[in-house]
Motif scaffolding. Structure first.
Motif, mmCIF file in Angstrom:
data_model
loop_
_atom_site.group_PDB
_atom_site.id
_atom_site.type_symbol
_atom_site.label_atom_id
_atom_site.label_comp_id
_atom_site.label_asym_id
_atom_site.label_seq_id
_atom_site.Cartn_x
_atom_site.Cartn_y
_atom_site.Cartn_z
ATOM 1 N N ILE A 1 2.316 -6.521 5.465
ATOM 2 C CA ILE A 1 1.878 -5.464 4.555
ATOM 3 C C ILE A 1 3.071 -4.546 4.355
ATOM 4 O O ILE A 1 3.679 -4.081 5.324
ATOM 5 C CB ILE A 1 0.679 -4.687 5.134
ATOM 6 C CG1 ILE A 1 -0.527 -5.637 5.282
ATOM 7 C CG2 ILE A 1 0.332 -3.488 4.259
ATOM 8 C CD1 ILE A 1 -1.721 -5.044 5.975
ATOM 9 N N ILE A 2 3.407 -4.313 3.115
ATOM 10 C CA ILE A 2 4.515 -3.427 2.774
ATOM 11 C C ILE A 2 3.954 -2.035 2.531
ATOM 12 O O ILE A 2 2.996 -1.868 1.778
ATOM 13 C CB ILE A 2 5.269 -3.916 1.512
ATOM 14 C CG1 ILE A 2 5.772 -5.346 1.698
ATOM 15 C CG2 ILE A 2 6.406 -2.962 1.152
ATOM 16 C CD1 ILE A 2 6.782 -5.519 2.812
ATOM 17 N N ILE A 3 4.553 -1.039 3.162
ATOM 18 C CA ILE A 3 4.150 0.355 2.967
ATOM 19 C C ILE A 3 5.191 1.002 2.069
ATOM 20 O O ILE A 3 6.387 0.954 2.359
ATOM 21 C CB ILE A 3 4.037 1.096 4.316
ATOM 22 C CG1 ILE A 3 2.999 0.388 5.194
ATOM 23 C CG2 ILE A 3 3.665 2.560 4.087
ATOM 24 C CD1 ILE A 3 2.941 0.891 6.618
ATOM 25 N N ALA A 4 4.712 1.573 0.983
ATOM 26 C CA ALA A 4 5.613 2.148 -0.018
ATOM 27 C C ALA A 4 5.533 3.671 -0.011
ATOM 28 O O ALA A 4 4.509 4.260 0.295
ATOM 29 C CB ALA A 4 5.254 1.623 -1.398
ATOM 30 N N ARG A 5 6.662 4.276 -0.344
ATOM 31 C CA ARG A 5 6.734 5.729 -0.526
ATOM 32 C C ARG A 5 7.218 5.955 -1.957
ATOM 33 O O ARG A 5 8.273 5.457 -2.339
ATOM 34 C CB ARG A 5 7.726 6.336 0.468
ATOM 35 C CG ARG A 5 7.778 7.852 0.413
ATOM 36 C CD ARG A 5 8.930 8.410 1.227
ATOM 37 N NE ARG A 5 8.913 8.013 2.618
ATOM 38 C CZ ARG A 5 8.398 8.720 3.613
ATOM 39 N NH1 ARG A 5 7.832 9.871 3.357
ATOM 40 N NH2 ARG A 5 8.451 8.287 4.852
ATOM 41 N N SER A 6 6.415 6.642 -2.718
ATOM 42 C CA SER A 6 6.724 6.888 -4.139
ATOM 43 C C SER A 6 6.971 5.587 -4.894
ATOM 44 O O SER A 6 7.882 5.480 -5.709
ATOM 45 C CB SER A 6 7.943 7.806 -4.269
ATOM 46 O OG SER A 6 7.712 9.033 -3.623
ATOM 47 N N GLY A 7 6.179 4.575 -4.567
ATOM 48 C CA GLY A 7 6.279 3.304 -5.274
ATOM 49 C C GLY A 7 7.400 2.390 -4.808
ATOM 50 O O GLY A 7 7.538 1.279 -5.300
ATOM 51 N N ARG A 8 8.212 2.839 -3.862
ATOM 52 C CA ARG A 8 9.330 2.020 -3.374
ATOM 53 C C ARG A 8 9.034 1.553 -1.956
ATOM 54 O O ARG A 8 8.635 2.354 -1.106
ATOM 55 C CB ARG A 8 10.622 2.837 -3.389
ATOM 56 C CG ARG A 8 11.014 3.258 -4.814
ATOM 57 C CD ARG A 8 12.263 4.071 -4.853
ATOM 58 N NE ARG A 8 13.355 3.346 -4.212
ATOM 59 C CZ ARG A 8 14.477 3.910 -3.810
ATOM 60 N NH1 ARG A 8 14.656 5.203 -3.964
ATOM 61 N NH2 ARG A 8 15.412 3.197 -3.252
ATOM 62 N N PRO A 9 9.243 0.269 -1.665
ATOM 63 C CA PRO A 9 8.996 -0.245 -0.318
ATOM 64 C C PRO A 9 9.793 0.545 0.728
ATOM 65 O O PRO A 9 10.982 0.797 0.553
ATOM 66 C CB PRO A 9 9.485 -1.690 -0.384
ATOM 67 C CG PRO A 9 9.437 -2.045 -1.828
ATOM 68 C CD PRO A 9 9.730 -0.769 -2.572
ATOM 69 N N VAL B 1 0.856 -1.187 0.000
ATOM 70 C CA VAL B 1 0.000 0.000 0.000
ATOM 71 C C VAL B 1 0.890 1.234 0.000
ATOM 72 O O VAL B 1 2.015 1.203 0.480
ATOM 73 C CB VAL B 1 -0.952 0.032 1.223
ATOM 74 C CG1 VAL B 1 -1.902 -1.140 1.201
ATOM 75 C CG2 VAL B 1 -0.179 0.051 2.508
ATOM 76 N N ASN B 2 0.356 2.319 -0.555
ATOM 77 C CA ASN B 2 1.147 3.546 -0.548
ATOM 78 C C ASN B 2 0.993 4.254 0.803
ATOM 79 O O ASN B 2 0.131 3.912 1.606
ATOM 80 C CB ASN B 2 0.777 4.456 -1.725
ATOM 81 C CG ASN B 2 -0.653 4.939 -1.656
ATOM 82 O OD1 ASN B 2 -1.195 5.186 -0.583
ATOM 83 N ND2 ASN B 2 -1.290 5.084 -2.809
ATOM 84 N N MET B 3 1.815 5.209 1.048
ATOM 85 C CA MET B 3 1.847 5.906 2.333
ATOM 86 C C MET B 3 0.508 6.565 2.652
ATOM 87 O O MET B 3 0.032 6.479 3.779
ATOM 88 C CB MET B 3 2.963 6.966 2.315
ATOM 89 C CG MET B 3 3.237 7.596 3.642
ATOM 90 S SD MET B 3 3.985 6.477 4.840
ATOM 91 C CE MET B 3 5.607 6.269 4.159
ATOM 92 N N PHE B 4 -0.119 7.182 1.666
ATOM 93 C CA PHE B 4 -1.403 7.843 1.898
ATOM 94 C C PHE B 4 -2.459 6.844 2.343
ATOM 95 O O PHE B 4 -3.194 7.070 3.302
ATOM 96 C CB PHE B 4 -1.868 8.589 0.636
ATOM 97 C CG PHE B 4 -3.195 9.270 0.811
ATOM 98 C CD1 PHE B 4 -3.282 10.466 1.520
ATOM 99 C CD2 PHE B 4 -4.350 8.702 0.307
ATOM 100 C CE1 PHE B 4 -4.513 11.079 1.703
ATOM 101 C CE2 PHE B 4 -5.583 9.306 0.482
ATOM 102 C CZ PHE B 4 -5.662 10.506 1.194
ATOM 103 N N GLU B 5 -2.525 5.702 1.658
ATOM 104 C CA GLU B 5 -3.497 4.672 2.046
ATOM 105 C C GLU B 5 -3.193 4.124 3.436
ATOM 106 O O GLU B 5 -4.099 3.872 4.232
ATOM 107 C CB GLU B 5 -3.493 3.531 1.024
ATOM 108 C CG GLU B 5 -4.538 2.475 1.332
ATOM 109 C CD GLU B 5 -4.510 1.313 0.339
ATOM 110 O OE1 GLU B 5 -5.206 0.321 0.626
ATOM 111 O OE2 GLU B 5 -3.812 1.388 -0.679
#
Length: 82
Positions: free
Chosen positions: A28-36, A4-8
């Protein structure tokens, strides 16, 4: 594994934690700008802490007056005072 992205993640953190806690998701991996950037995983259950009260019961003898030897103990630390 879900990413999931940071906003979600910010918007639905409670649901994400519930998913991990319940076992619906193993991580669950949290991504920032598409990067884990971070991984949300459940904490493995830890064994309960053993009862500590009374662990030294019958291990030593307590004198009737614990203050009786204060002067002798002070001498051991500080030397004989004159």
């Amino acid at each position: 594994m879900v990413m999931v992205n940071m906003f979600e993640a910010k918007s639905s953190l409670s649901r994400l934690v519930e998913d991990v806690e319940s076992g619906r998701e193993s991580e669950i991996i949290i991504a920032r700008s598409g990067r884990p950037a971070a991984r949300l995983v459940p904490i493995t259950s830890q064994p309960p802490v053993e009862r500590r009260i009374g662990v030294a019961k019958d291990k030593f003898v307590l004198p009737d007056s614990i203050d009786a030897l204060n002067d002798a103990i002070a001498e051991m630390f500080h030397g004989k005072s004159e």
